[in-house]
Design an enzyme around this catalytic site. Structure first.
Site, short mmCIF file in Angstrom:
data_model
loop_
_atom_site.label_atom_id
_atom_site.label_comp_id
_atom_site.label_asym_id
_atom_site.label_seq_id
_atom_site.Cartn_x
_atom_site.Cartn_y
_atom_site.Cartn_z
N ASP A 256 -6.80 6.78 2.86
CA ASP A 256 -7.23 6.42 4.11
C ASP A 256 -8.20 7.86 4.61
OD1 ASP A 256 -6.57 4.52 5.98
OD2 ASP A 256 -4.50 5.07 6.15
N LYS B 166 -5.15 -6.30 4.43
CA LYS B 166 -5.25 -5.53 3.17
C LYS B 166 -4.54 -6.04 2.12
CE LYS B 166 -5.58 -1.50 6.41
NZ LYS B 166 -5.04 -0.47 7.31
N GLN C 276 0.22 2.62 8.18
CA GLN C 276 -0.57 1.76 9.06
C GLN C 276 -0.33 2.82 10.53
OE1 GLN C 276 -2.79 -0.46 8.60
NE2 GLN C 276 -3.32 -0.35 10.84
N1 GUN Z 1 -5.16 1.97 12.23
C1 GUN Z 1 -6.30 1.71 12.83
N2 GUN Z 1 -7.31 2.09 11.75
C2 GUN Z 1 -6.42 2.35 10.73
C3 GUN Z 1 -7.04 2.77 9.53
O1 GUN Z 1 -8.15 2.84 8.89
N3 GUN Z 1 -5.84 3.12 8.63
C4 GUN Z 1 -4.62 3.20 8.97
N4 GUN Z 1 -3.59 3.79 8.11
N5 GUN Z 1 -4.32 2.74 10.37
C5 GUN Z 1 -5.15 2.39 10.88
#
Ligand code: GUN
Length: 300
Positions: free
Chosen positions: A120, A53, A97
């Site tokens: 998200d 990211k 996350q």
């Molecule tokens: N863990 C797995 N996929 C995601 C996602 O799209 N966003 C976040 N914040 N955590 C994740």
């Protein structure tokens, strides 16, 4: 033989569009889009996702701020950081996350993030708005944040020319992150949607009828090649690490679909890696630009 959907090329296109938008926003308003990512603990997969990211932010001209907390962090510590980021006018997107360590209540964390910064798309306000709007076009117009992985799946299907209107779509998996939202998105694109999961009876028979298959169960090779209807579009959201002594790391990433066999009959299929995973990050960049644009507009 199926067309292999090129997640890398499509995600690069999306990110190039975001970069243009980010620089235009900066030139017009002086606002530099900014994403803040919180990582609690040291889960190896999460560390990789967070690093990706950050790299994508750099490529798109988005400022990124990382907050790392130890695995022993308390819920109050995490909520304290979220409160600071909510109040910071220079931060447009906040992402924690997942998964978070056991002592932390994930729902409380998602609820604490300002819905206007919830890039998200996991806050109940965004989930609720998305559930109650009439069409997909409406959703985009009203600035609701769509969750990135399912939105990436839809983008891959549409950019590959797959007709969703009236299609029989089968989603395998019912998670809040992928299965449920991708099913709702397919529905709003006018597909007829069936959601299957670990307790579904006759799953092979259901998948055999599908024009579009989205696999998000997290079990390597769960979807067998012989379940796939000739010409179907197959989106594999699985990211499973399996042992492989012949690979340089001793392991490799595979999806939820038996790729080689499915590719013999499918019309198009996403590879793992190189498919959906790259789109998740690209859609996150898009949401961050949307958020920064809304904040700049409201400031003016
Ligand atoms: N863990 C797995 N996929 C995601 C996602 O799209 N966003 C976040 N914040 N955590 C994740």
């Amino acid at each position: 033989m199926a067309e292999i959907i090129n997640g890398k090329a499509i995600s690069e296109e999306v990110k190039a569009g975001v970069k243009t938008g980010v620089e235009e926003l900066f030139d017009k308003t002086g606002v530099r889009a900014c994403l803040s990512v919180i990582l609690v603990g040291d889960d190896p997969a999460s560390q990789v996702y967070v690093r990706n990211k950050k790299i994508a932010c750099e490529a798109c001209g988005i400022k990124s701020i990382e907050h790392r907390l130890p695995a022993s962090a308390t819920q109050d510590e995490l909520l304290g950081i979220i409160a600071e980021l909510n109040a910071d006018p220079g931060v447009h997107g906040i992402l924690c996350q997942l998964p978070v360590p056991k002592q932390i209540d994930e729902n409380e964390v998602l609820l604490a993030i300002d819905p206007r910064k919830d890039v998200d798309g996991f806050h109940p306000m965004n989930v609720g708005k998305f559930m109650t709007l009439k069409s997909f076009e409406d959703i985009v117009e009203r600035g609701v944040f769509l969750p990135c992985t399912p939105h990436g799946c839809i983008e891959l299907l549409e950019r590959s020319g797959v007709v969703l209107k009236g299609a029989d779509a089968v989603v395998i998996g019912r998670s809040n992150i992928v299965g449920k939202p991708v099913a709702m998105m397919l529905l709003s694109k006018h597909a007829t949607v069936t959601i299957c999961h670990s307790r579904t009876k006759n799953i092979s028979e259901i998948v055999k009828r599908a024009d579009v298959v989205v696999a998000a169960v997290g079990i390597p090779g769960f979807v067998k090649g012989e379940w796939i209807k000739r010409g179907a579009a197959v989106i594999d959201v699985g990211m499973n690490r399996i042992d492989d002594p012949t690979a340089s790391k001793g392991s490799r990433l595979v999806g939820d679909v038996e790729f080689d066999k499915a590719a013999e009959v499918a019309g198009c299929i996403t590879p793992v890696p190189g498919g959906v995973g790259l789109m998740t990050v690209a859609m996150l960049m898009k949401n961050t630009l949307t958020s920064a644009t809304c904040f700049a507009r409201n400031k003016a």
